[in-house]
Scaffold this motif. Structure first.
Motif, PDB file in Angstrom:
ATOM      1  N   UNK A 207     -12.266 -67.703  13.684  1.00  0.00           N
ATOM      2  CA  UNK A 207     -12.498 -68.389  14.965  1.00  0.00           C
ATOM      3  C   UNK A 207     -11.207 -68.479  15.763  1.00  0.00           C
ATOM      4  N   UNK A 208     -10.151 -68.831  15.057  1.00  0.00           N
ATOM      5  CA  UNK A 208      -8.857 -68.993  15.736  1.00  0.00           C
ATOM      6  C   UNK A 208      -8.451 -67.657  16.364  1.00  0.00           C
ATOM      7  N   UNK A 209      -8.579 -66.588  15.594  1.00  0.00           N
ATOM      8  CA  UNK A 209      -8.183 -65.278  16.097  1.00  0.00           C
ATOM      9  C   UNK A 209      -9.042 -64.869  17.300  1.00  0.00           C
TER      10      UNK A 209
ATOM     11  N   UNK B 143       3.054 -56.710  13.754  1.00  0.00           N
ATOM     12  CA  UNK B 143       1.876 -56.010  13.242  1.00  0.00           C
ATOM     13  C   UNK B 143       1.292 -55.099  14.322  1.00  0.00           C
ATOM     14  N   UNK B 144       1.273 -55.559  15.565  1.00  0.00           N
ATOM     15  CA  UNK B 144       0.696 -54.741  16.635  1.00  0.00           C
ATOM     16  C   UNK B 144       1.359 -55.086  17.955  1.00  0.00           C
TER      17      UNK B 144
ATOM     18  N   UNK C 182      -7.004 -59.522  12.909  1.00  0.00           N
ATOM     19  CA  UNK C 182      -6.972 -58.972  14.280  1.00  0.00           C
ATOM     20  C   UNK C 182      -7.682 -57.628  14.386  1.00  0.00           C
ATOM     21  N   UNK C 183      -7.904 -56.967  13.253  1.00  0.00           N
ATOM     22  CA  UNK C 183      -8.455 -55.601  13.313  1.00  0.00           C
ATOM     23  C   UNK C 183      -9.671 -55.459  14.231  1.00  0.00           C
ATOM     24  N   UNK C 184     -10.680 -56.351  14.121  1.00  0.00           N
ATOM     25  CA  UNK C 184     -11.859 -56.131  14.964  1.00  0.00           C
ATOM     26  C   UNK C 184     -11.582 -56.320  16.457  1.00  0.00           C
ATOM     27  N   UNK C 185     -10.441 -56.908  16.787  1.00  0.00           N
ATOM     28  CA  UNK C 185     -10.188 -57.233  18.192  1.00  0.00           C
ATOM     29  C   UNK C 185      -9.292 -56.225  18.890  1.00  0.00           C
TER      30      UNK C 185
END
Ligand code: SAH
Length: 579
Positions: free
Chosen positions: A288-290, A339-340, A313-316
């Motif tokens: 949820x936070x992400x 990370x990104x 974060x991958x799905x976003x």
């Protein structure tokens, strides 16, 4: 006889006349104490027995109803009993016992909330449907009615019983495809004395609710029907994340910790860098936070394992042009790992900053940083520039990494020493262009232009969008080159114009007719404009005044809209941060 009566949303005079009469003649009243305004009970006659159902079970309620056989019983529900009123179970039990009943409708809090906002759910051309729903809580919602499924319709929405779950509401709405800048409002205790109206956007729901400490007795309204008033309110300016927008302009650095030690580290870092700290120990969940921070944050910092951050974060992840910086730092502060979005998003720079604060090491792995060669995307970020054709970053960096030279052509002076491997050129086929016009090559776009705007009252955002596209094409400029918009003060509250600017992350500067008149001469004068506004030209003057530079493109008029461009004097530099 049992009368189910809708008490209305709160204000004691918002009960129906029929409901009021029933209340005044009732022998027994059972009211939903958690939500019904007790002021309504002053209508009860002397000797009326009053029960608060908040402390009673269904069986106890039914027992009171049964014991009152032959008397007039009012069962007072908040709003209208047909919405989340749990009347069906009472009605069925009464029918089984042979006790008579009827229902008197009430004004739902849904309409108390829309009234507080002065909003219409069913605006032609915006939405003709209203979805009344709730987030799944202790009561689950049926398959197909998850908030994210309903959000996909883009219809107006009223969300009940979810004020304590705003994080979840926000992430579900985003997961359903609503953009972070979709207007939203939280209405607390609509029509009560304590009523509070918080206008925000889908991407700022959780933050806005937390700031106002709203956790219950509130409705969340969502949809473009809220556009106009929402845009007027600057209280919770959402950080938009369109391709045009530089996130750092609005977003914040959000820290998520998983342990007390992690939280302590996050607090220390946050005190230096600014931002917010959340901890899963307080009930926030990682996902949820992400989901809620990713679309609006400038940077997401996970104080924990890098793997956790990667999975979260991958799905976003969408594109390095628009994604926020993502950093993982171990709770001992020994390693800060970008990370990104290392370059454009600033994750490398933030990791270095965090490592500096903790005395740790920034684990920077982007090739250009390892070898120490020029990173064009990182440089663009420090110069407050957008990047167009980002797919070419790879090729350009690849050439630099393998020791080759790249050519760069700039329409603007760049101070300082040209980095190794970069050859300045006047050649039209340069690998990298620094310009506000479109090119085939990787293009670094300084935000040097200010858009001057004039428009008729009530001009729709869509009209402005269409004219803007035509204007950019006519001038041959990239829309990313525009950093701000300006107009006359009387247009400061035009909903369409505000929405148009907000979607691009532009602030809208406004000036009085006198200020605009004082800008100088040589502008495209119109006697019609002079008559209606008091100054002979709005768009050109406003652009020049706001940019502090020179007129770049003259008035472009049509469909009740005028646009002009001014450009501020611009120099870039190789070394320092121009941001
Ligand atoms: N039957 C009621 C809803 C009962 S469910 C109606 O028609 O309004 C209880 C939920 O209603 C609360 O969690 C909240 O979401 C909403 N609610 C009730 N009264 C409210 C008010 N005055 N202002 C805002 N929301 C309210």
């Amino acid at each position: 006889m049992v009368h189910f009566v809708g008490a209305g949303p709160g204000a004691p005079d918002l009960i129906t006349l029929r409901g009021a009469t029933l209340l005044e003649t009732a022998d027994v009243v059972i009211y939903a104490g958690s939500l019904v305004n007790p002021a309504l009970l002053s209508r009860c006659k002397d000797g009326c027995a009053v029960y608060n159902s908040a402390t009673m079970t269904l069986d106890e309620v039914l027992a009171v109803m049964e014991a009152a056989e032959g008397k007039s019983v009012v069962r007072l529900h908040t709003g209208d009993p047909a919405l989340y009123g749990a009347i069906r179970e009472q009605i069925d039990a009464l029918t089984a016992k042979g006790i008579g009943w009827d229902v008197t409708p009430g004004v739902s809090s849904l309409f108390g909330a829309s009234a507080a906002l002065g909003a219409e759910f069913t605006l032609p051309g915006v939405s003709q449907s209203l979805i009344v729903t709730r987030l799944a809580g202790r009561t689950s919602v049926p398959e197909g009615e998850r908030l994210r499924d309903l959000a996909r319709h883009g219809a107006s929405m009223a969300i009940f019983l979810s004020a304590g779950l705003l994080d979840g509401v926000q992430s579900e709405l985003l997961a359903g495809g609503l953009s972070a800048d979709t207007p939203a409002a939280i209405v607390y205790k609509a029509t009560w004395q304590e009523e509070k109206v918080v206008r925000c956007a889908v991407g700022t729901l959780a933050k806005a609710g937390a700031a106002e400490r709203i956790t219950k007795t509130a409705l969340v309204l969502v949809g473009r029907f809220l556009d106009a008033p929402y845009e007027k309110s600057k209280l919770y300016d959402p950080a938009y994340s369109t391709a045009y927008r530089r996130r750092s302009a609005g977003g914040e650095i959000a820290y998520l910790a998983f342990t007390e030690r992690g939280r302590a580290l996050a607090d220390t870092l946050c005190a230096q860098t600014g931002g917010t700290v959340s901890c899963t120990r307080d009930g926030v969940t990682l996902n949820d936070w992400t989901a809620s921070r990713f679309p609006v944050g400038r940077a997401l910092v996970y104080v924990g394992a890098a793997g956790i951050a990667v999975r979260a974060v991958a799905p976003h992840l969408l594109s390095k042009v628009s994604d926020p910086a993502v950093v993982a730092v171990d709770e001992g502060g020994r390693f800060a790992v970008p990370i990104a979005s290392g370059h454009l998003g600033g994750a490398n720079a933030l990791s270095r900053e965090i490592a500096r604060l903790t005395g740790g090491v920034a684990v920077v792995t982007t090739a250009t940083d390892v070898v120490g060669v020029f990173a064009v995307d990182d440089w663009a970020r420090t110069q407050n520039c957008a990047v167009v054709n980002p797919a070419r970053i790879k090729t350009v960096s690849g050439r630099l990494l393998s020791g080759e030279q790249i050519t760069l052509r700039s329409a603007y002076p760049i101070d300082g020493e040209t980095p190794d491997g970069v050859l300045l050129t006047d050649d039209g086929t340069a690998d990298v262009w620094v310009d506000i016009r479109p090119h085939e090559s990787l293009t670094v776009v300084p935000r040097t232009l200010t858009l001057g705007v004039g428009c008729r009252r009530g001009t729709a955002r869509e009209t402005l969008e269409a004219r803007f596209a035509a204007f950019c094409e006519r001038c041959g400029i990239l829309p990313q080159a525009i950093g701000a918009a300006a107009t006359i003060d009387r247009k400061a509250n035009e909903p369409g114009l505000l929405a148009f600017c907000a979607a691009r992350g532009w602030r809208l500067e406004t000036y009085t007719a006198e200020e605009l008149s004082a800008v100088g001469d040589g502008f495209t004068a119109s006697s019609f404009v002079a008559e209606t506004t008091g100054v002979d030209n709005v768009c050109e003057r406003a652009a020049v005044r706001s940019s502090g530079g020179a007129l770049y493109a003259r008035k472009f008029a049509g469909d009740g809209v005028t646009f002009a461009l001014a450009e501020k004097p611009t120099r870039l530099n190789w070394g320092e941060d121009n941001g």
